[in-house]
Design a protein around this motif. Structure first.
Motif, PDB file in Angstrom:
ATOM      1  N   GLY A 104     -56.645 135.111 -24.777  1.00  2.00           N
ATOM      2  CA  GLY A 104     -57.261 134.767 -24.265  1.00  2.00           C
ATOM      3  C   GLY A 104     -57.136 135.241 -22.597  1.00  2.00           C
ATOM      4  N   VAL A 105     -56.640 135.929 -22.684  1.00  2.11           N
ATOM      5  CA  VAL A 105     -56.060 137.066 -21.607  1.00  2.11           C
ATOM      6  C   VAL A 105     -56.374 138.734 -21.915  1.00  2.11           C
ATOM      7  CG1 VAL A 105     -54.994 137.195 -19.259  1.00  2.11           C
ATOM      8  CG2 VAL A 105     -55.162 135.188 -20.476  1.00  2.11           C
ATOM      9  N   GLY A 106     -56.957 139.224 -21.089  1.00  3.94           N
ATOM     10  CA  GLY A 106     -56.769 140.792 -21.148  1.00  3.94           C
ATOM     11  C   GLY A 106     -56.786 141.159 -19.619  1.00  3.94           C
ATOM     12  N   TYR A 107     -56.566 142.791 -20.356  1.00  8.11           N
ATOM     13  CA  TYR A 107     -56.404 143.188 -18.625  1.00  8.11           C
ATOM     14  C   TYR A 107     -56.368 144.702 -19.632  1.00  8.11           C
ATOM     15  CZ  TYR A 107     -55.541 145.422 -14.187  1.00  8.11           C
ATOM     16  OH  TYR A 107     -54.994 146.468 -13.381  1.00  8.11           O
ATOM     17  N   ASP A 108     -58.207 145.619 -18.414  1.00  8.13           N
ATOM     18  CA  ASP A 108     -58.127 146.588 -19.306  1.00  8.13           C
ATOM     19  C   ASP A 108     -57.792 147.544 -17.599  1.00  8.13           C
ATOM     20  OD1 ASP A 108     -59.529 149.127 -19.342  1.00  8.13           O
ATOM     21  OD2 ASP A 108     -61.101 148.639 -19.042  1.00  8.13           O
ATOM     22  N   ALA A 109     -56.431 148.188 -17.809  1.00 10.09           N
ATOM     23  CA  ALA A 109     -56.322 148.874 -16.952  1.00 10.09           C
ATOM     24  C   ALA A 109     -57.014 149.920 -16.367  1.00 10.09           C
ATOM     25  CB  ALA A 109     -54.593 149.698 -17.027  1.00 10.09           C
ATOM     26  N   THR A 110     -58.401 150.672 -17.171  1.00 11.46           N
ATOM     27  CA  THR A 110     -59.508 152.286 -16.448  1.00 11.46           C
ATOM     28  C   THR A 110     -59.737 151.072 -15.395  1.00 11.46           C
ATOM     29  OG1 THR A 110     -60.312 151.517 -18.169  1.00 11.46           O
ATOM     30  CG2 THR A 110     -58.393 152.846 -18.590  1.00 11.46           C
ATOM     31  N   ALA A 111     -60.355 149.942 -15.916  1.00 10.71           N
ATOM     32  CA  ALA A 111     -61.359 149.906 -15.083  1.00 10.71           C
ATOM     33  C   ALA A 111     -61.078 148.806 -14.498  1.00 10.71           C
ATOM     34  CB  ALA A 111     -62.053 148.895 -15.941  1.00 10.71           C
ATOM     35  N   GLY A 112     -59.884 148.089 -13.961  1.00 12.47           N
ATOM     36  CA  GLY A 112     -58.770 146.732 -13.086  1.00 12.47           C
ATOM     37  C   GLY A 112     -59.919 146.078 -12.914  1.00 12.47           C
ATOM     38  N   VAL A 113     -60.011 145.167 -14.268  1.00 10.49           N
ATOM     39  CA  VAL A 113     -60.578 144.077 -14.487  1.00 10.49           C
ATOM     40  C   VAL A 113     -59.386 143.208 -15.836  1.00 10.49           C
ATOM     41  CG1 VAL A 113     -63.114 142.784 -16.335  1.00 10.49           C
ATOM     42  CG2 VAL A 113     -62.565 145.460 -14.420  1.00 10.49           C
ATOM     43  N   LEU A 114     -59.187 141.576 -15.453  1.00  6.04           N
ATOM     44  CA  LEU A 114     -58.932 141.174 -15.908  1.00  6.04           C
ATOM     45  C   LEU A 114     -59.757 139.730 -16.321  1.00  6.04           C
ATOM     46  CD1 LEU A 114     -56.281 139.312 -16.161  1.00  6.04           C
ATOM     47  CD2 LEU A 114     -56.248 138.221 -14.319  1.00  6.04           C
ATOM     48  N   SER A 115     -59.723 139.509 -17.932  1.00  7.06           N
ATOM     49  CA  SER A 115     -60.688 139.156 -18.711  1.00  7.06           C
ATOM     50  C   SER A 115     -59.529 137.703 -18.841  1.00  7.06           C
ATOM     51  CB  SER A 115     -61.495 139.866 -19.161  1.00  7.06           C
ATOM     52  OG  SER A 115     -60.834 140.394 -20.994  1.00  7.06           O
ATOM     53  N   ILE A 116     -60.377 136.427 -18.525  1.00  7.78           N
ATOM     54  CA  ILE A 116     -59.947 135.449 -19.297  1.00  7.78           C
ATOM     55  C   ILE A 116     -61.027 134.484 -20.384  1.00  7.78           C
ATOM     56  CG2 ILE A 116     -59.213 132.969 -18.898  1.00  7.78           C
ATOM     57  CD1 ILE A 116     -58.200 134.174 -16.191  1.00  7.78           C
ATOM     58  N   HIS A 117     -60.448 134.901 -21.338  1.00  4.85           N
ATOM     59  CA  HIS A 117     -61.807 133.707 -22.736  1.00  4.85           C
ATOM     60  C   HIS A 117     -60.789 132.171 -22.425  1.00  4.85           C
ATOM     61  CE1 HIS A 117     -62.616 132.608 -26.812  1.00  4.85           C
ATOM     62  NE2 HIS A 117     -63.813 132.840 -26.101  1.00  4.85           N
ATOM     63  N   VAL A 118     -61.764 131.382 -21.532  1.00  6.12           N
ATOM     64  CA  VAL A 118     -61.183 129.918 -21.344  1.00  6.12           C
ATOM     65  C   VAL A 118     -60.901 129.187 -22.466  1.00  6.12           C
ATOM     66  CG1 VAL A 118     -61.516 128.007 -20.318  1.00  6.12           C
ATOM     67  CG2 VAL A 118     -62.437 129.952 -19.369  1.00  6.12           C
ATOM     68  N   GLU A 119     -61.858 129.591 -23.193  1.00  2.00           N
ATOM     69  CA  GLU A 119     -61.530 128.270 -25.019  1.00  2.00           C
ATOM     70  C   GLU A 119     -59.955 128.808 -25.448  1.00  2.00           C
ATOM     71  OE1 GLU A 119     -64.458 129.767 -24.190  1.00  2.00           O
ATOM     72  OE2 GLU A 119     -65.046 128.574 -23.971  1.00  2.00           O
ATOM     73  N   THR A 120     -59.925 129.960 -25.967  1.00  2.00           N
ATOM     74  CA  THR A 120     -58.635 129.961 -26.573  1.00  2.00           C
ATOM     75  C   THR A 120     -57.206 130.330 -25.468  1.00  2.00           C
ATOM     76  OG1 THR A 120     -60.292 131.873 -27.731  1.00  2.00           O
ATOM     77  CG2 THR A 120     -57.296 132.323 -27.845  1.00  2.00           C
ATOM     78  N   LEU A 121     -57.533 130.423 -23.933  1.00  2.18           N
ATOM     79  CA  LEU A 121     -56.829 129.998 -23.186  1.00  2.18           C
ATOM     80  C   LEU A 121     -55.948 128.140 -23.450  1.00  2.18           C
ATOM     81  CD1 LEU A 121     -53.986 131.511 -21.355  1.00  2.18           C
ATOM     82  CD2 LEU A 121     -55.701 131.173 -19.222  1.00  2.18           C
ATOM     83  N   VAL A 122     -57.688 127.589 -23.565  1.00  5.11           N
ATOM     84  CA  VAL A 122     -56.552 126.225 -23.268  1.00  5.11           C
ATOM     85  C   VAL A 122     -56.036 125.880 -24.151  1.00  5.11           C
ATOM     86  CG1 VAL A 122     -58.183 123.831 -23.250  1.00  5.11           C
ATOM     87  CG2 VAL A 122     -58.300 125.866 -21.700  1.00  5.11           C
ATOM     88  N   THR A 123     -57.010 126.350 -25.481  1.00  8.19           N
ATOM     89  CA  THR A 123     -56.320 125.851 -27.157  1.00  8.19           C
ATOM     90  C   THR A 123     -55.002 126.617 -27.227  1.00  8.19           C
ATOM     91  OG1 THR A 123     -57.995 126.466 -27.960  1.00  8.19           O
ATOM     92  CG2 THR A 123     -56.358 126.956 -29.447  1.00  8.19           C
ATOM     93  N   ALA A 124     -54.328 127.508 -26.090  1.00  9.33           N
ATOM     94  CA  ALA A 124     -52.762 127.767 -26.800  1.00  9.33           C
ATOM     95  C   ALA A 124     -51.877 126.474 -25.560  1.00  9.33           C
ATOM     96  CB  ALA A 124     -53.001 129.194 -25.804  1.00  9.33           C
ATOM     97  N   ILE A 125     -52.797 125.886 -24.597  1.00  9.05           N
ATOM     98  CA  ILE A 125     -52.198 125.415 -23.888  1.00  9.05           C
ATOM     99  C   ILE A 125     -51.799 124.462 -24.011  1.00  9.05           C
ATOM    100  CG2 ILE A 125     -52.508 124.285 -21.437  1.00  9.05           C
ATOM    101  CD1 ILE A 125     -53.564 127.244 -19.681  1.00  9.05           C
ATOM    102  N   VAL A 126     -52.985 124.096 -24.811  1.00  7.54           N
ATOM    103  CA  VAL A 126     -52.873 122.331 -25.296  1.00  7.54           C
ATOM    104  C   VAL A 126     -51.802 122.717 -27.086  1.00  7.54           C
ATOM    105  CG1 VAL A 126     -53.979 120.921 -27.020  1.00  7.54           C
ATOM    106  CG2 VAL A 126     -55.461 121.696 -24.770  1.00  7.54           C
ATOM    107  N   ALA A 127     -51.577 123.655 -28.337  1.00  2.00           N
ATOM    108  CA  ALA A 127     -50.485 123.756 -28.565  1.00  2.00           C
ATOM    109  C   ALA A 127     -49.733 123.602 -28.182  1.00  2.00           C
ATOM    110  CB  ALA A 127     -50.701 124.708 -28.847  1.00  2.00           C
ATOM    111  N   ALA A 128     -49.259 124.225 -26.832  1.00  2.00           N
ATOM    112  CA  ALA A 128     -47.708 123.943 -25.938  1.00  2.00           C
ATOM    113  C   ALA A 128     -47.360 122.715 -25.221  1.00  2.00           C
ATOM    114  CB  ALA A 128     -48.026 124.746 -24.449  1.00  2.00           C
TER     115      ALA A 128
END
Length: 66
Positions: free
Chosen positions: A28-52
């Motif tokens: 759900g969350v990835g960081y590309d250090a070379t481009a300085g981009v933080l990407s968030i895959h909302v569906e996957t992150l929400v699934t992890a939070i619901v599991a929590a």
């Protein structure tokens, strides 16, 4: 520590730990250090939070009812 303190700590920490584990594993969350981009895959992150929160519910079902 008594069982109430342990149970309350688990209620508070389980969503945080599962969300942190999902972020560290790249779910759900990835960081590309070379481009300085933080990407968030909302569906996957929400699934992890619901599991929590499901884990918190399981703790409540086990220890919350007397």
């Amino acid at each position: 520590m008594n069982s109430i303190a342990v149970r309350m700590a688990l209620y508070v920490l389980s969503p945080i730990l599962v969300a942190l584990a999902s972020m560290l594993a790249g779910w759900g969350v990835g960081y590309d250090a070379t481009a300085g981009v933080l990407s968030i895959h909302v569906e996957t992150l929400v699934t992890a939070i619901v599991a929590a929160f499901g884990i918190s519910g399981a703790i409540l079902a086990k220890w919350g009812i007397k």
